[in-house]
Design a protein around this motif. Structure first.
Motif, PDB file in Angstrom:
ATOM      1  N   MET A   1      11.305   0.117   3.699  1.00  0.00           N
ATOM      2  CA  MET A   1      11.126  -0.589   2.435  1.00  0.00           C
ATOM      3  C   MET A   1       9.644  -0.835   2.189  1.00  0.00           C
ATOM      4  SD  MET A   1      12.659  -4.279   1.184  1.00  0.00           S
ATOM      5  CE  MET A   1      11.620  -5.208   2.316  1.00  0.00           C
ATOM      6  N   THR A   2       9.187  -0.580   0.986  1.00  0.00           N
ATOM      7  CA  THR A   2       7.795  -0.811   0.624  1.00  0.00           C
ATOM      8  C   THR A   2       7.642  -2.193   0.000  1.00  0.00           C
ATOM      9  OG1 THR A   2       7.400   1.545   0.247  1.00  0.00           O
ATOM     10  CG2 THR A   2       5.860  -0.005  -0.763  1.00  0.00           C
ATOM     11  N   GLN A   3       6.679  -2.963   0.509  1.00  0.00           N
ATOM     12  CA  GLN A   3       6.372  -4.278  -0.038  1.00  0.00           C
ATOM     13  C   GLN A   3       5.094  -4.192  -0.860  1.00  0.00           C
ATOM     14  OE1 GLN A   3       7.331  -7.652   2.759  1.00  0.00           O
ATOM     15  NE2 GLN A   3       7.234  -6.005   4.273  1.00  0.00           N
ATOM     16  N   HIS A   4       4.858  -5.190  -1.691  1.00  0.00           N
ATOM     17  CA  HIS A   4       3.749  -5.130  -2.631  1.00  0.00           C
ATOM     18  C   HIS A   4       2.874  -6.380  -2.515  1.00  0.00           C
ATOM     19  CE1 HIS A   4       5.474  -1.713  -4.995  1.00  0.00           C
ATOM     20  NE2 HIS A   4       6.603  -2.194  -4.475  1.00  0.00           N
ATOM     21  N   ALA A   5       1.573  -6.183  -2.682  1.00  0.00           N
ATOM     22  CA  ALA A   5       0.604  -7.272  -2.781  1.00  0.00           C
ATOM     23  C   ALA A   5      -0.608  -6.731  -3.522  1.00  0.00           C
ATOM     24  CB  ALA A   5       0.201  -7.783  -1.402  1.00  0.00           C
ATOM     25  N   ASP A   6      -1.294  -7.595  -4.251  1.00  0.00           N
ATOM     26  CA  ASP A   6      -2.518  -7.136  -4.898  1.00  0.00           C
ATOM     27  C   ASP A   6      -3.541  -6.692  -3.857  1.00  0.00           C
ATOM     28  OD1 ASP A   6      -1.679  -7.484  -7.496  1.00  0.00           O
ATOM     29  OD2 ASP A   6      -2.482  -9.508  -7.681  1.00  0.00           O
ATOM     30  N   VAL A   7      -3.629  -7.472  -2.759  1.00  0.00           N
ATOM     31  CA  VAL A   7      -4.624  -7.191  -1.720  1.00  0.00           C
ATOM     32  C   VAL A   7      -3.965  -7.286  -0.353  1.00  0.00           C
ATOM     33  CG1 VAL A   7      -6.887  -7.803  -0.769  1.00  0.00           C
ATOM     34  CG2 VAL A   7      -6.392  -8.267  -3.184  1.00  0.00           C
ATOM     35  N   VAL A   8      -4.220  -6.305   0.479  1.00  0.00           N
ATOM     36  CA  VAL A   8      -3.819  -6.352   1.881  1.00  0.00           C
ATOM     37  C   VAL A   8      -5.076  -6.470   2.734  1.00  0.00           C
ATOM     38  CG1 VAL A   8      -2.886  -5.002   3.813  1.00  0.00           C
ATOM     39  CG2 VAL A   8      -1.632  -5.112   1.658  1.00  0.00           C
ATOM     40  N   VAL A   9      -5.101  -7.472   3.591  1.00  0.00           N
ATOM     41  CA  VAL A   9      -6.182  -7.639   4.564  1.00  0.00           C
ATOM     42  C   VAL A   9      -5.670  -7.132   5.905  1.00  0.00           C
ATOM     43  CG1 VAL A   9      -7.743  -9.267   5.701  1.00  0.00           C
ATOM     44  CG2 VAL A   9      -7.044  -9.665   3.319  1.00  0.00           C
ATOM     45  N   VAL A  10      -6.398  -6.214   6.512  1.00  0.00           N
ATOM     46  CA  VAL A  10      -6.004  -5.660   7.806  1.00  0.00           C
ATOM     47  C   VAL A  10      -6.850  -6.339   8.879  1.00  0.00           C
ATOM     48  CG1 VAL A  10      -5.694  -3.577   9.177  1.00  0.00           C
ATOM     49  CG2 VAL A  10      -5.501  -3.455   6.682  1.00  0.00           C
TER      50      VAL A  10
ATOM     51  N   ALA B   1      -0.810   0.770   2.829  1.00  0.00           N
ATOM     52  CA  ALA B   1      -1.099   0.339   4.189  1.00  0.00           C
ATOM     53  C   ALA B   1       0.171   0.515   5.005  1.00  0.00           C
ATOM     54  CB  ALA B   1      -1.564  -1.113   4.214  1.00  0.00           C
ATOM     55  N   GLU B   2       0.173   1.524   5.861  1.00  0.00           N
ATOM     56  CA  GLU B   2       1.370   1.851   6.635  1.00  0.00           C
ATOM     57  C   GLU B   2       1.317   1.140   7.981  1.00  0.00           C
ATOM     58  OE1 GLU B   2       1.297   6.082   6.797  1.00  0.00           O
ATOM     59  OE2 GLU B   2       1.797   6.339   4.669  1.00  0.00           O
ATOM     60  N   ALA B   3       2.222   0.199   8.162  1.00  0.00           N
ATOM     61  CA  ALA B   3       2.256  -0.622   9.372  1.00  0.00           C
ATOM     62  C   ALA B   3       3.485  -0.288  10.201  1.00  0.00           C
ATOM     63  CB  ALA B   3       2.251  -2.103   8.998  1.00  0.00           C
ATOM     64  N   ASP B   4       3.511  -0.785  11.432  1.00  0.00           N
ATOM     65  CA  ASP B   4       4.660  -0.510  12.297  1.00  0.00           C
ATOM     66  C   ASP B   4       5.913  -1.237  11.814  1.00  0.00           C
ATOM     67  OD1 ASP B   4       3.831  -3.060  12.935  1.00  0.00           O
ATOM     68  OD2 ASP B   4       3.316  -2.593  15.021  1.00  0.00           O
ATOM     69  N   SER B   5       5.749  -2.197  10.884  1.00  0.00           N
ATOM     70  CA  SER B   5       6.898  -2.923  10.360  1.00  0.00           C
ATOM     71  C   SER B   5       7.287  -2.496   8.950  1.00  0.00           C
ATOM     72  CB  SER B   5       6.599  -4.432  10.352  1.00  0.00           C
ATOM     73  OG  SER B   5       5.481  -4.703   9.514  1.00  0.00           O
ATOM     74  N   GLY B   6       6.569  -1.518   8.411  1.00  0.00           N
ATOM     75  CA  GLY B   6       6.857  -1.060   7.063  1.00  0.00           C
ATOM     76  C   GLY B   6       5.579  -0.747   6.304  1.00  0.00           C
TER      77      GLY B   6
ATOM     78  N   ARG C   1       2.120  -1.675  -0.438  1.00  0.00           N
ATOM     79  CA  ARG C   1       1.460  -1.032  -1.566  1.00  0.00           C
ATOM     80  C   ARG C   1       0.505  -2.061  -2.182  1.00  0.00           C
ATOM     81  NH1 ARG C   1       2.708   3.463  -4.683  1.00  0.00           N
ATOM     82  NH2 ARG C   1       2.052   3.382  -6.882  1.00  0.00           N
ATOM     83  N   ALA C   2      -0.790  -1.745  -2.233  1.00  0.00           N
ATOM     84  CA  ALA C   2      -1.790  -2.715  -2.683  1.00  0.00           C
ATOM     85  C   ALA C   2      -2.781  -2.068  -3.631  1.00  0.00           C
ATOM     86  CB  ALA C   2      -2.536  -3.281  -1.475  1.00  0.00           C
TER      87      ALA C   2
END
Length: 354
Positions: free
Chosen positions: A1-10, A113-118, A121-122
């Motif tokens: 499942m793709t989640q959404h945020a304006d900004v992703v901080v890694v 941003a592809e993470a191990d938990s999903g 989209r930013a």
């Protein structure tokens, strides 16, 4: 499942939290993805005796002064972890711990941003992964023949782990000096400190406050087209924190030149001299942990991504925080993280409003 945020901080260490603070103030929709299972960034992995270079009041993130540590002029690493944990909670920062981002790639007018938990989209990504997770180990002749333990700064915890042993500490920077001093002052470890050039100690009265000012002055000089002041490197390589000063003044911190090669049970120098060793601790630095933006094809010389301030030149939706002076003066320090984070978030806000 793709989640959404304006900004992703890694990254949820000091730089990531500083970014989160400013994103919260801007009222932006964001999330912070952090690979560590608990708050505190890289400070939770440091060796037991490590202390800051600066007093608490000069080691703070934006918006919240670090409280003093009782009985200590320079706070210890555990105190910093407690401060960062409280900071994250105080500003209700949406940090998802235990979430490792493996890749950031373009997807039309967004970044994924592809993470191990999903996948997230930013519209913008702020990378703040630091360097602790990427220790640098240069090639050493004889490395494969040495039968003792070979460690890096990241593996060191305390002298008790080496009681009764002979230890080679390699590196002429702060980590090398501090770990060599820690072992030497313990009195139960036979320490040999090895450096590529004679150690350069800063004056005893210089701490992190002065270093931040020097780094800032250098950045301003370069930005205005004036000649390079040399920055912190012009003053020396090693901050004479109290344990380093004590070991040095007691004659316990005398460096030998770099050995020619490791042997089965120690090291050998060009003049034929030898030293036995049960362990080698290589304090040889780090490289930026920037594997995740690789799909963006932005990497330049020395593994760095070329930037204008914190913004990646080849991808204006990507900002980099906390990787050293190339992403802001002293940006890899607590006190230096705030200003680049503020500037990056302002730039991101302008991007999102355009």
């Amino acid at each position: 499942m793709t989640q959404h945020a304006d900004v992703v901080v890694v990254g949820g260490g000091q730089a990531g939290l500083a970014a989160g603070y400013h994103l919260r103030r801007q009222g932006l929709d964001f999330t912070v993805l952090d690979a560590d299972a608990a708050p505190g960034g890289s400070w939770q992995h440091m060796w037991d005796s490590l202390h800051l270079f600066s007093p608490a009041e000069h080691s703070s993130l934006p918006g919240r002064f670090m409280p003093a540590q009782v009985g200590e002029t320079y706070p210890g690493a555990r105190h910093v972890v407690d401060y960062l944990t409280d900071y994250e909670k105080r500003y209700d920062l949406p940090v998802q711990h235990g979430t490792r981002v493996d890749a950031v790639r373009p997807a039309g007018d967004h970044l994924l941003a592809e993470a191990d938990s999903g996948t997230w989209r930013a519209r913008a990504v702020i990378s703040a992964t630091g360097s602790w997770s990427r220790p640098f180990l240069p090639a050493v002749p004889g490395r494969d023949t040495f039968t003792g333990r070979q460690l890096h700064t990241v593996d060191y915890r305390c002298p008790a782990d080496f009681a009764g042993q002979r230890v080679l500490v390699v590196g002429g920077g702060n980590s090398g000096a501090q770990i060599a001093a820690d072992l030497a002052l313990d009195g139960h470890v036979d320490v040999t400190w090895v450096t590529r050039r004679p150690p350069r100690f800063l004056a005893d009265d210089i701490d992190g406050r002065a270093l931040f000012d020097v780094a800032t002055a250098r950045r301003r000089a370069l930005d205005s087209g004036r000649s390079d002041t040399g920055g912190v490197a012009s003053l020396g390589d090693i901050v004479a924190v109290p344990p380093v000063r004590a070991a040095r003044d007691a004659g316990l911190l005398t460096a030998k030149p770099m050995f020619a090669r490791l042997t089965a049970n120690g090291a050998r120098w060009d003049d034929g001299s030898r030293s036995g060793a049960d362990a080698v601790i290589r304090c040889t630095g780090f490289r930026p942990a920037l594997a995740h933006p690789a799909p963006l094809n932005l990497r330049g010389p020395r593994g760095r991504i070329p930037t204008d301030g914190t913004r990646a030149l080849g991808e204006p939706r990507l900002h980099l925080l906390g990787y050293g002076d190339w992403t802001g003066p002293a940006s890899a320090t607590l006190i230096g993280a705030g200003r680049p984070a503020r500037d990056a978030v302002r730039d991101v806000a302008r991007l999102l409003s355009s």
